[in-house]
Write an enzyme that holds these catalytic residues in place. Structure first.
Site, PDB file in Angstrom:
ATOM      1  N   LYS A  10     -14.368  -8.737  17.381  1.00  0.00           N
ATOM      2  CA  LYS A  10     -12.947  -8.636  17.039  1.00  0.00           C
ATOM      3  C   LYS A  10     -12.104  -9.658  17.823  1.00  0.00           C
ATOM      4  CE  LYS A  10     -13.120  -3.745  15.671  1.00  0.00           C
ATOM      5  NZ  LYS A  10     -12.459  -2.407  15.820  1.00  0.00           N
ATOM      6  N   TYR A  50     -10.282  -2.610   5.640  1.00  0.00           N
ATOM      7  CA  TYR A  50     -10.133  -1.280   6.255  1.00  0.00           C
ATOM      8  C   TYR A  50      -9.454  -0.279   5.312  1.00  0.00           C
ATOM      9  CZ  TYR A  50     -11.646  -2.440  11.059  1.00  0.00           C
ATOM     10  OH  TYR A  50     -12.378  -2.769  12.180  1.00  0.00           O
ATOM     11  N   PHE A  58      -2.762   4.714  12.585  1.00  0.00           N
ATOM     12  CA  PHE A  58      -2.900   3.438  13.288  1.00  0.00           C
ATOM     13  C   PHE A  58      -3.210   2.268  12.351  1.00  0.00           C
ATOM     14  CE2 PHE A  58      -6.907   5.837  13.568  1.00  0.00           C
ATOM     15  CZ  PHE A  58      -7.774   4.964  12.936  1.00  0.00           C
ATOM     16  N   ARG A  86     -24.708   0.429  16.011  1.00  0.00           N
ATOM     17  CA  ARG A  86     -23.684   1.348  16.523  1.00  0.00           C
ATOM     18  C   ARG A  86     -24.024   1.772  17.955  1.00  0.00           C
ATOM     19  NH1 ARG A  86     -19.529   2.580  13.127  1.00  0.00           N
ATOM     20  NH2 ARG A  86     -18.857   4.084  14.684  1.00  0.00           N
ATOM     21  N   THR A  92     -16.326   4.500  19.875  1.00  0.00           N
ATOM     22  CA  THR A  92     -15.079   3.855  19.464  1.00  0.00           C
ATOM     23  C   THR A  92     -14.116   3.696  20.646  1.00  0.00           C
ATOM     24  OG1 THR A  92     -15.347   4.958  17.325  1.00  0.00           O
ATOM     25  CG2 THR A  92     -13.189   3.981  17.786  1.00  0.00           C
ATOM     26  N   ARG A 103     -18.908  -2.003  24.017  1.00  0.00           N
ATOM     27  CA  ARG A 103     -17.534  -1.528  24.201  1.00  0.00           C
ATOM     28  C   ARG A 103     -17.278  -1.125  25.660  1.00  0.00           C
ATOM     29  NH1 ARG A 103     -17.184   1.487  18.319  1.00  0.00           N
ATOM     30  NH2 ARG A 103     -15.935  -0.098  17.255  1.00  0.00           N
ATOM     31  N   ASN A 113     -11.131  -2.787  20.567  1.00  0.00           N
ATOM     32  CA  ASN A 113     -12.414  -2.342  21.114  1.00  0.00           C
ATOM     33  C   ASN A 113     -13.576  -3.305  20.848  1.00  0.00           C
ATOM     34  OD1 ASN A 113     -12.591  -1.796  18.441  1.00  0.00           O
ATOM     35  ND2 ASN A 113     -12.980   0.401  18.640  1.00  0.00           N
ATOM     36  N   HIS A 116     -16.882  -4.311  15.685  1.00  0.00           N
ATOM     37  CA  HIS A 116     -16.949  -3.400  14.530  1.00  0.00           C
ATOM     38  C   HIS A 116     -18.392  -3.277  14.084  1.00  0.00           C
ATOM     39  CE1 HIS A 116     -16.380  -1.712  10.498  1.00  0.00           C
ATOM     40  NE2 HIS A 116     -17.278  -2.604  10.113  1.00  0.00           N
ATOM     41  N   GLU A 127     -19.592  -4.323   3.019  1.00  0.00           N
ATOM     42  CA  GLU A 127     -18.877  -5.115   4.026  1.00  0.00           C
ATOM     43  C   GLU A 127     -19.452  -6.534   4.128  1.00  0.00           C
ATOM     44  OE1 GLU A 127     -18.848  -2.623   7.567  1.00  0.00           O
ATOM     45  OE2 GLU A 127     -17.438  -1.228   6.624  1.00  0.00           O
TER      46      GLU A 127
HETATM   47  P1  ADP Z   1     -15.526   2.688  14.562  1.00  0.00           P
HETATM   48  O1  ADP Z   1     -14.998   1.264  14.651  1.00  0.00           O
HETATM   49  O2  ADP Z   1     -16.200   3.096  15.852  1.00  0.00           O
HETATM   50  O3  ADP Z   1     -16.381   2.933  13.353  1.00  0.00           O
HETATM   51  P2  ADP Z   1     -13.379   4.119  13.170  1.00  0.00           P
HETATM   52  O4  ADP Z   1     -14.060   3.737  11.900  1.00  0.00           O
HETATM   53  O5  ADP Z   1     -13.035   5.557  13.373  1.00  0.00           O
HETATM   54  O6  ADP Z   1     -14.240   3.641  14.451  1.00  0.00           O
HETATM   55  O7  ADP Z   1     -12.019   3.307  13.330  1.00  0.00           O
HETATM   56  C1  ADP Z   1     -11.944   1.956  12.926  1.00  0.00           C
HETATM   57  C2  ADP Z   1     -11.169   1.180  13.984  1.00  0.00           C
HETATM   58  O8  ADP Z   1      -9.821   1.649  14.008  1.00  0.00           O
HETATM   59  C3  ADP Z   1     -11.653   1.366  15.435  1.00  0.00           C
HETATM   60  O9  ADP Z   1     -12.749   0.559  15.768  1.00  0.00           O
HETATM   61  C4  ADP Z   1     -10.413   0.980  16.198  1.00  0.00           C
HETATM   62  O10 ADP Z   1     -10.229  -0.442  16.253  1.00  0.00           O
HETATM   63  C5  ADP Z   1      -9.310   1.575  15.333  1.00  0.00           C
HETATM   64  N1  ADP Z   1      -8.961   2.927  15.786  1.00  0.00           N
HETATM   65  C6  ADP Z   1      -9.690   4.061  15.637  1.00  0.00           C
HETATM   66  N2  ADP Z   1      -9.080   5.124  16.175  1.00  0.00           N
HETATM   67  C7  ADP Z   1      -7.904   4.655  16.690  1.00  0.00           C
HETATM   68  C8  ADP Z   1      -6.796   5.255  17.377  1.00  0.00           C
HETATM   69  N3  ADP Z   1      -6.785   6.573  17.650  1.00  0.00           N
HETATM   70  N4  ADP Z   1      -5.770   4.463  17.750  1.00  0.00           N
HETATM   71  C9  ADP Z   1      -5.769   3.135  17.464  1.00  0.00           C
HETATM   72  N5  ADP Z   1      -6.770   2.511  16.812  1.00  0.00           N
HETATM   73  C10 ADP Z   1      -7.824   3.241  16.429  1.00  0.00           C
HETATM   74 MG    MG Z   2     -15.883   2.919  11.338  1.00  0.00          MG
END
Ligand code: ADP
Ligand code: MG
Length: 138
Positions: A10, A50, A58, A86, A92, A103, A113, A116, A127
């Protein structure tokens, strides 16, 4: 069975100059890189990627961040690539990410973070095709 997953280094991690170290860790963990390029998405492109998160509070912050600078997109191959990637990424929220995960080492917050990863084989295929043409995959 050897499968594919999709990853992004990212904008926070590229801005901090951590993309080389992350690619090294990906190779060291036994992933084969099948596709790799540097892109700078528009916010519209990030919104498309997304789309499943469109209703989450968010979403605006996330798509603004993902279009804030260049990122590295990756097609990765390994045995059970989706869960393996993962696991290497970590949780996350970096505060909950395991020792040794990307991470834990490179992420600053739950939003910014570092990486992805796809959450299923089906989404990995979707994707990969969102960012790569057939000619860009080896
Ligand atoms: P992951 O990337 O671990 O699969 P998610 O699919 O739940 O997590 O979320 C996608 C992305 O959205 C996260 O990697 C992060 O960048 C952002 N995100 C998730 N939860 C939050 C939150 N509570 N506040 C801000 N950004 C968030
Ligand atoms: Mg995800």
């Amino acid at each position: 069975m050897s499968t594919l997953t999709f990853g992004i280094i990212k904008p926070d991690a590229v801005r901090a100059g951590n993309h080389g170290a992350i690619i090294q860790k990906i190779s060291d963990a036994g992933f084969k890189i099948r596709g790799l390029k540097l892109i700078h998405q528009t916010q519209k492109q990030a919104e498309g990627f997304y789309a499943v998160h469109a209703e989450r509070p968010f979403f605006g912050e996330l798509t603004e961040f993902m279009s804030s600078g260049p990122c590295v997109v990756l097609a990765l191959e390994k045995s059970d690539a989706v869960p393996a990637w993962r696991e290497l990424m970590g949780a996350t929220n970096p505060a909950e990410a395991a020792e040794g995960s990307l991470r834990k080492q490179f992420a600053a917050s739950i939003g910014e973070n570092a990486v992805h990863g796809s959450d299923s084989d089906e989404n990995a295929a979707i994707e990969i095709s969102y960012f790569f043409s057939k000619l860009e995959l080896v």
